[in-house]
Design a protein around this motif. Structure first.
Motif, mmCIF file in Angstrom:
data_model
loop_
_atom_site.group_PDB
_atom_site.id
_atom_site.type_symbol
_atom_site.label_atom_id
_atom_site.label_comp_id
_atom_site.label_asym_id
_atom_site.label_seq_id
_atom_site.Cartn_x
_atom_site.Cartn_y
_atom_site.Cartn_z
ATOM 1 N N TYR A 117 0.797 -1.250 0.006
ATOM 2 C CA TYR A 117 -0.025 0.146 -0.021
ATOM 3 C C TYR A 117 0.874 1.314 -0.108
ATOM 4 C CZ TYR A 117 -3.842 -3.005 1.540
ATOM 5 O OH TYR A 117 -4.854 -4.053 1.352
ATOM 6 N N VAL A 127 -3.942 6.191 8.169
ATOM 7 C CA VAL A 127 -4.184 5.112 8.884
ATOM 8 C C VAL A 127 -4.288 3.594 7.919
ATOM 9 C CG1 VAL A 127 -6.668 5.634 8.273
ATOM 10 C CG2 VAL A 127 -6.034 4.547 10.445
ATOM 11 N N VAL A 128 -4.443 3.951 6.526
ATOM 12 C CA VAL A 128 -4.612 2.746 5.671
ATOM 13 C C VAL A 128 -3.137 1.962 5.648
ATOM 14 C CG1 VAL A 128 -4.999 2.124 3.188
ATOM 15 C CG2 VAL A 128 -6.439 3.831 4.451
ATOM 16 N N TRP A 135 -0.260 2.194 13.331
ATOM 17 C CA TRP A 135 -1.527 2.112 13.002
ATOM 18 C C TRP A 135 -2.625 2.737 14.031
ATOM 19 C CZ3 TRP A 135 -5.504 -1.262 14.594
ATOM 20 C CH2 TRP A 135 -6.753 -1.000 14.125
ATOM 21 N N ARG A 139 -5.079 5.731 14.259
ATOM 22 C CA ARG A 139 -6.616 5.210 14.029
ATOM 23 C C ARG A 139 -7.447 5.971 15.241
ATOM 24 N NH1 ARG A 139 -10.382 1.561 10.871
ATOM 25 N NH2 ARG A 139 -12.196 1.523 12.235
ATOM 26 N N ALA A 314 -10.138 6.855 -0.053
ATOM 27 C CA ALA A 314 -10.945 5.572 0.310
ATOM 28 C C ALA A 314 -12.377 5.765 0.204
ATOM 29 C CB ALA A 314 -10.523 5.326 1.587
ATOM 30 N N GLY A 315 -13.023 6.973 0.277
ATOM 31 C CA GLY A 315 -14.284 7.229 0.368
ATOM 32 C C GLY A 315 -15.020 7.782 -0.711
ATOM 33 N N THR A 318 -15.485 4.660 -3.771
ATOM 34 C CA THR A 318 -16.231 3.842 -3.088
ATOM 35 C C THR A 318 -17.807 3.856 -3.234
ATOM 36 O OG1 THR A 318 -15.467 4.547 -1.032
ATOM 37 C CG2 THR A 318 -14.654 2.452 -1.892
ATOM 38 N N THR A 322 -20.639 2.459 -5.892
ATOM 39 C CA THR A 322 -21.543 1.756 -5.235
ATOM 40 C C THR A 322 -23.094 2.220 -5.711
ATOM 41 O OG1 THR A 322 -20.291 0.999 -3.487
ATOM 42 C CG2 THR A 322 -22.636 0.675 -3.331
ATOM 43 N N THR A 382 -9.272 -8.731 0.372
ATOM 44 C CA THR A 382 -8.346 -8.393 1.353
ATOM 45 C C THR A 382 -7.226 -9.171 1.512
ATOM 46 O OG1 THR A 382 -10.306 -6.690 1.977
ATOM 47 C CG2 THR A 382 -8.324 -6.798 3.399
ATOM 48 N N PRO A 440 -18.742 -6.234 2.888
ATOM 49 C CA PRO A 440 -18.321 -4.895 2.120
ATOM 50 C C PRO A 440 -17.353 -3.860 2.700
ATOM 51 C CG PRO A 440 -20.509 -4.502 2.719
ATOM 52 C CD PRO A 440 -20.282 -5.917 3.301
ATOM 53 N N PHE A 441 -17.406 -3.839 3.944
ATOM 54 C CA PHE A 441 -16.759 -2.878 4.643
ATOM 55 C C PHE A 441 -15.501 -3.492 5.577
ATOM 56 C CE2 PHE A 441 -20.896 -0.797 4.355
ATOM 57 C CZ PHE A 441 -20.377 0.237 3.468
ATOM 58 N N ARG A 446 -9.904 -3.379 12.059
ATOM 59 C CA ARG A 446 -9.479 -2.696 10.981
ATOM 60 C C ARG A 446 -10.545 -2.549 9.968
ATOM 61 N NH1 ARG A 446 -3.523 -1.920 9.429
ATOM 62 N NH2 ARG A 446 -4.075 -0.014 8.072
ATOM 63 N N CYS A 448 -13.695 -0.558 7.873
ATOM 64 C CA CYS A 448 -13.842 0.623 7.430
ATOM 65 C C CYS A 448 -14.407 1.710 8.165
ATOM 66 C CB CYS A 448 -14.808 0.519 6.224
ATOM 67 S SG CYS A 448 -15.024 2.144 5.320
ATOM 68 N N VAL A 449 -13.546 2.963 8.392
ATOM 69 C CA VAL A 449 -14.051 3.719 9.210
ATOM 70 C C VAL A 449 -15.045 4.576 8.835
ATOM 71 C CG1 VAL A 449 -12.033 5.431 8.802
ATOM 72 C CG2 VAL A 449 -12.702 5.143 11.214
#
Ligand code: HEM
Length: 512
Positions: A117, A127-128, A135, A139, A314-315, A318, A322, A382, A440-441, A446, A448-449
């Motif tokens: 990553y 954080v990713v 981490w 986080r 990340a947000g 996605t 969707t 993942t 899905p999250f 860890r 999805c936040v």
């Protein structure tokens, strides 16, 4: 001419190499007691080879296209991939909820291979891309940014953005054709993340001024960087600085503008005398960072920017992608759309503006979003790496260094948990449903936040659009004779960038 001896030595070395590789491969197969799955010559799933070629290589889109197929062939909800070159490697793929829970809840034993990553670090550490204590530190500061007040802001602003679209862009038209639904959902999600993520409000009709020291508005810079982020991932800095093409130069300009905006926002918050009451993610992150936490080092300016940037990466796509699948599915399944419409009308009979408090009652909108995420889990899988000698509760041994993959499509299409998994049936998410078979999250600490952020945005947008417009597939003469199956395949055909997305889905919104 090569001498006989050279040929003999050369071929002996080659034969020894082959034997050596074969023995390594056999050892790898035995280390998992020859658990069923597929065996390939090469390890890497190169982006250029999307599909699995039997015996040769695993493909990077195989998981997505075969869904639960891999596991049906293996006869278990845990399957393996063992490959020989360049070095023997074992991948354990999981479509079994209990085994997945075991993995997601013990992150110390199954750390994330963060080196994969590292490209996501270009705006700063975040954080990713971190693991372990580093981490945890990030986080702990990043998670409170996704507060209840932020969710309320996401809701209110999503509604504002849609009303602005209806009033000032779609206007009095009875029928609006959107040639590719992704263009619309990406534009919506960008406006939402602009205000709810960065505190920067923009409108559909523009008119924002370019502030001193900048050559682009915040909205334009954000749009350019988020849609072409792959350039930063694939092009070295010297190429970006050199700028051989207009596209590269424009991207670099947007990137520099965005970075400057972010630095200015951090500075403004630090030097501002009176703090405004703001609940966007960036403001929340800065506030959380100011609060003293015992012995916990604060995020540096670079880490602050790194995190807010990763929220964007990340947000944004996605949620946008969707939502694009959601509208395509609703257009394909008018009966399901009608049930959704009636439900929304039962919650909002007078056509008033929906409030954040209505979100809980709009359960069918949530079910439609969940069903889309079940059928189109964006993160294909993942991958984690084991760090212990054996995963005791797994049905197969997991030797040190094994890659363990949470196979989301395998899990979401697992017929043991989902009846008729290939059918679009949002009602399966009303009442009781198998929560451990829906990831899905991702799951565990860890996960999805931004889950609630995207759910809030989706339910607000979906409910408002469907309450006022009927979504249909655009009729095109070249597809006049197609069957439902052909139409479905055409509209839901996936491409893959950071996430999967519909390649081309032309839709029409008709005023109700
Ligand atoms: C439909 C929308 C979304 C989906 C499907 C999704 C999915 C995921 C998944 C599967 C992960 C785990 C990745 C891994 O472990 O490798 C993740 C992590 C993450 N997501 Fe989301 N996400 C969505 C929306 C968002 C939004 C809106 C934000 C922020 C605004 C966000 C921020 C993050 C962050 C920061 C992480 C990393 C968490 C950590 O490692 O501690 N996501 N997401």
């Amino acid at each position: 001419m090569l001498s006989y001896t050279t040929i003999l030595v050369g071929s002996s070395i080659f034969v020894l190499y082959v034997i050596h590789k074969y023995l390594d491969f056999r050892k790898a197969v035995q280390s998992i007691q020859d658990h069923p799955g597929y065996r390939t010559l090469f390890t890497v799933a190169l982006p250029i080879i999307p599909k699995h070629i039997r015996g040769i290589c695993p493909g990077h889109l195989t998981g997505w296209s075969r869904k639960h197929g891999e596991f049906e062939e293996a006869g278990w909800d845990i399957a393996s991939v063992v490959s020989a070159l360049p070095a023997a490697r074992v991948i354990i793929m999981l479509a079994d909820p209990a085994a997945i829970k075991e993995v997601t809840s013990s992150r110390a034993r199954f750390p994330k291979p963060v080196e994969q990553y590292k490209v996501l670090s270009f705006f700063g550490s975040n954080v990713v891309i971190t693991e372990g204590d580093e981490w945890k530190r990030q986080r702990k500061i990043a998670a409170p940014a996704f507060s209840e007040r932020n969710n309320r802001l996401v809701w209110d602003e999503s509604i504002n953005i849609m009303l602005d679209l209806f009033e000032n862009v779609w206007g009095t038209q009875d029928s609006i054709t959107v040639d590719h639904i992704v263009d619309l959902t990406v534009a919506i999600a960008l406006l939402v993340i602009g205000i709810a993520g960065f505190g920067q409000r923009a409108t559909w009709t523009g008119g924002e001024v370019v502030p001193a020291g900048h050559s682009m508005t915040f909205k334009d810079a954000l749009h350019e960087v988020s849609t072409r982020v792959h350039m930063k991932l694939i092009l070295p800095n010297w190429v970006l600085n050199w700028g051989p093409t207009e596209t590269i130069r424009h991207f670099k300009l947007a990137y520099d503008n965005l970075e400057r905006y972010m630095v200015e926002m951090v500075q403004a918050r630090k030097t501002g005398e009176k703090k405004e009451e703001r609940y966007d993610l960036f403001s929340n992150l800065l506030d959380a960072n100011e609060e003293e936490s015992e012995g916990q080092a604060k995020l540096s300016d670079g880490e602050l920017i790194g995190n807010i940037f990763i929220f964007l990466i990340a947000g944004h796509e996605t949620t946008a992608h969707t939502l694009a699948f959601t509208f395509a599915l609703l257009a394909l399944y008018p009966d399901e759309q009608e049930i959704l419409y009636r439900h929304i009308k039962s919650v909002l009979p007078d056509g008033r503006r929906p409030n954040y408090e209505d979100m809980g009652s709009l359960s069918y909108s949530m079910a439609v979003f969940n069903e889309t995420l079940r059928m189109f889990p964006l993160a294909e899988d993942t991958t984690l790496v084991t760090s212990n000698a054996a995963g005791e509760k797994l049905t197969v041994p997991v030797p040190q260094g094994t890659y363990v993959t949470i196979h989301t499509p395998g899990l979401h299409y697992n017929p043991r948990y989902w009846e008729d998994p290939h059918v679009f049936k949002p009602s399966r998410f009303l009442g009781d449903w198998p929560r451990d078979a829906f990831l899905p999250f991702s799951g565990g600490p860890r996960a999805c936040v931004g889950r609630r952020f995207s759910e809030t945005e989706a339910v607000a947008i979906l409910s408002l659009i469907v309450s006022r417009y009927k979504v249909e597939v655009k009729e095109e003469p070249q597809f006049a004779g197609e069957t439902f199956e052909q139409r479905r395949e055409r509209l839901l055909k996936c491409g893959s960038s950071i996430t999967i997305y519909p390649v081309r889905a032309p839709l029409v919104f008709k005023r109700r």
